[in-house]
Design a protein around this motif. Structure first.
Motif, mmCIF file in Angstrom:
data_model
loop_
_atom_site.group_PDB
_atom_site.id
_atom_site.type_symbol
_atom_site.label_atom_id
_atom_site.label_comp_id
_atom_site.label_asym_id
_atom_site.label_seq_id
_atom_site.Cartn_x
_atom_site.Cartn_y
_atom_site.Cartn_z
ATOM 1 N N ARG A 4 -4.336 0.811 -6.658
ATOM 2 C CA ARG A 4 -2.875 0.789 -6.808
ATOM 3 C C ARG A 4 -2.072 -0.283 -5.889
ATOM 4 O O ARG A 4 -2.374 -0.656 -4.945
ATOM 5 N N SER A 24 0.832 -1.216 -0.211
ATOM 6 C CA SER A 24 -0.120 -0.131 -0.085
ATOM 7 C C SER A 24 0.796 1.216 -0.263
ATOM 8 O O SER A 24 0.396 2.332 -0.745
ATOM 9 N N GLY A 72 3.850 3.890 -0.697
ATOM 10 C CA GLY A 72 4.681 3.737 -1.954
ATOM 11 C C GLY A 72 6.166 4.506 -1.173
ATOM 12 O O GLY A 72 6.549 5.552 -1.085
ATOM 13 N N TYR A 101 9.762 10.838 -8.901
ATOM 14 C CA TYR A 101 10.288 9.798 -9.335
ATOM 15 C C TYR A 101 11.180 9.778 -10.580
ATOM 16 O O TYR A 101 11.299 8.512 -11.316
#
Ligand code: PMP
Ligand code: GLU
Length: 398
Positions: free
Chosen positions: A373, A38, A40, A208
């Protein structure tokens, strides 16, 4: 006593990513063997050279308050990094470092958005964008996308969403949660739209940047004429596995950097002095220091994509960056097991945590309610087991 929380607080939802991670932790503490996909955050430890820089900073007594926007060393280092990696000219006085990119985002939104201003969020968007906008009294304007366009907006949709009330656009590439990466051409096409609107600023969240499986990262601010209207947000949490150190940064027009410094000076002051020293070391490094992590993420993406594609009812795009899969699970809506029917992405995420003991996050929190996700920042073995469990749970549905 009666709950007297402020209107501002009442407007705010709890972060869905953090809520799911908390639920997984609580279940684990109660003895359930939960796999948490869950939150990130990279499962790697901070590289040794960066840890050493933090230790050296302590020993050198770098333990005092620093200037609010950051030490001269880190702002110089970030200015050079922007030039070296992104072709961006942000002078040191256009850089502000903060306690995580989350704070950088909040600083910018609070500096630019008046109540009633519209803020465009291409969906799926990262959970906190919408909430930070709401705190500022801004109105989120969502541009939906689907898996069939790789969750990316096209220039026409962006143009159609802009009006005289639009103040800001916020997007990330590589994107959390979809993993989609805008190419150079796609970035240029977005810039072509934004350039026509002098009152509209854009936050390009590039946290990212280093987890990108395509050959090149495209920075929106590098497009002609964009440096004056783009705030480039980045940080060390993801690329250098430094989530707990808490350091994010931004490059912005000087007046926006000054505004963010003013806000930060009242809320938190500068981020931790020791963290700044370690983060300066990180951005001064050749970005290839992160290559071994990138290779592991690519291997896991490939394995997870191949395995999850075989699970019935799950549609996948091939994410080109970050460390998330964002499957469309809408084919599962209407199916039931054990007296429970799955009506939306929250139901699917709850079903997976309860039945498969795998924690994911509902796509609704990211503005895309047909998805969930799944973070693949976990070991290859754990990921393979997670897919086995998801597959078994999904096959029970009818
Ligand atoms: N932006 C995005 C897209 C993210 O996924 C995160 C992760 N938390 C952040 C910003 C904030 O990162 P941090 O505050 O750890 O720098
Ligand atoms: N960015 C991470 C995520 O999306 C960390 C959690 C958070 O800060 O919300 O899961």
């Amino acid at each position: 006593m009666e709950n007297r929380t402020s209107d501002l607080l009442n407007r705010l939802s709890e972060s869905a990513t953090i809520a799911m991670a908390r639920m997984a932790r609580e279940l684990k503490a109660s003895g359930v063997d939960v796999i948490s996909l869950s939150l990130g955050e990279p499962d790697f430890d901070t590289p040794a050279v960066l840890k050493q820089a933090g230790i050296d900073a302590i020993n050198a007594n770098e333990t005092h308050y620093t200037p609010v926007p950051g030490t001269p060393r880190i702002r110089e280092a970030i200015s050079k990094k922007f030039k070296r990696d992104n072709g961006l000219d942000y002078a040191p006085d256009q850089i502000v470092v903060s306690t995580g990119a989350k704070q950088s985002l909040a600083n910018v939104v609070l500096s630019l958005v008046n109540p009633g201003d519209e803020v465009i969020l291409p969906a799926p968007y990262w959970v906190s964008y919408e909430e930070i906008v709401k705190v500022a009294g801004g109105i989120p304007v969502i541009i939906p996308t689907t898996i069939y366009e790789d969750y990316k907006i096209n220039p026409e949709a962006l143009e159609a969403a802009i009006n005289e009330k639009t103040r800001l656009v916020i997007y990330s590439s590589p994107c959390n949660p979809s993993g989609s990466v805008y190419s150079q051409e796609e970035t240029a096409a977005i810039a072509d739209v934004l350039r026509k609107h002098d009152n509209v600023f854009t936050i390009s969240d590039e946290i990212y940047e280093l987890i990108n499986f395509t050959s090149r990262h495209a920075s929106l601010a590098a497009e002609p004429g964009m440096i004056e209207r783009v705030i480039t947000v980045n940080g060390v949490s993801k690329g250098f596995a430094m989530t707990g150190w808490r350091l994010g940064y931004m490059g912005a027009p000087k007046w926006i950097a000054a505004a963010c410094t003013k806000i930060q000076g009242q809320f938190t002051s500068a981020p931790c002095s020791i963290t700044q020293a370690a983060a300066a070391e990180a951005v001064e490094q050749d970005p290839s220091i992160a290559n071994s992590m990138l290779e592991a993420f690519l291997r896991r993406r490939n394995a997870m994509h191949a395995d999850l594609s075989k699970v019935p009812g799950i549609k996948l795009n091939l994410p080109m960056g970050a460390f998330y899969l964002f499957p469309d699970i809408s084919d599962l809506f209407g199916l039931s097991y054990g007296g429970k029917t799955l009506n939306n992405s929250e139901d699917v995420a709850m079903y997976l945590i309860e039945e498969a003991h795998v924690a994911t996050v509902s796509g609704a929190a990211f503005g895309t309610p047909e998805c969930i996700r799944i973070s693949y920042a976990a070991s290859d073995e754990v990921l393979a087991e997670a897919v086995r469990r998801i597959d078994a749970a999904v096959r029970k549905l009818s």
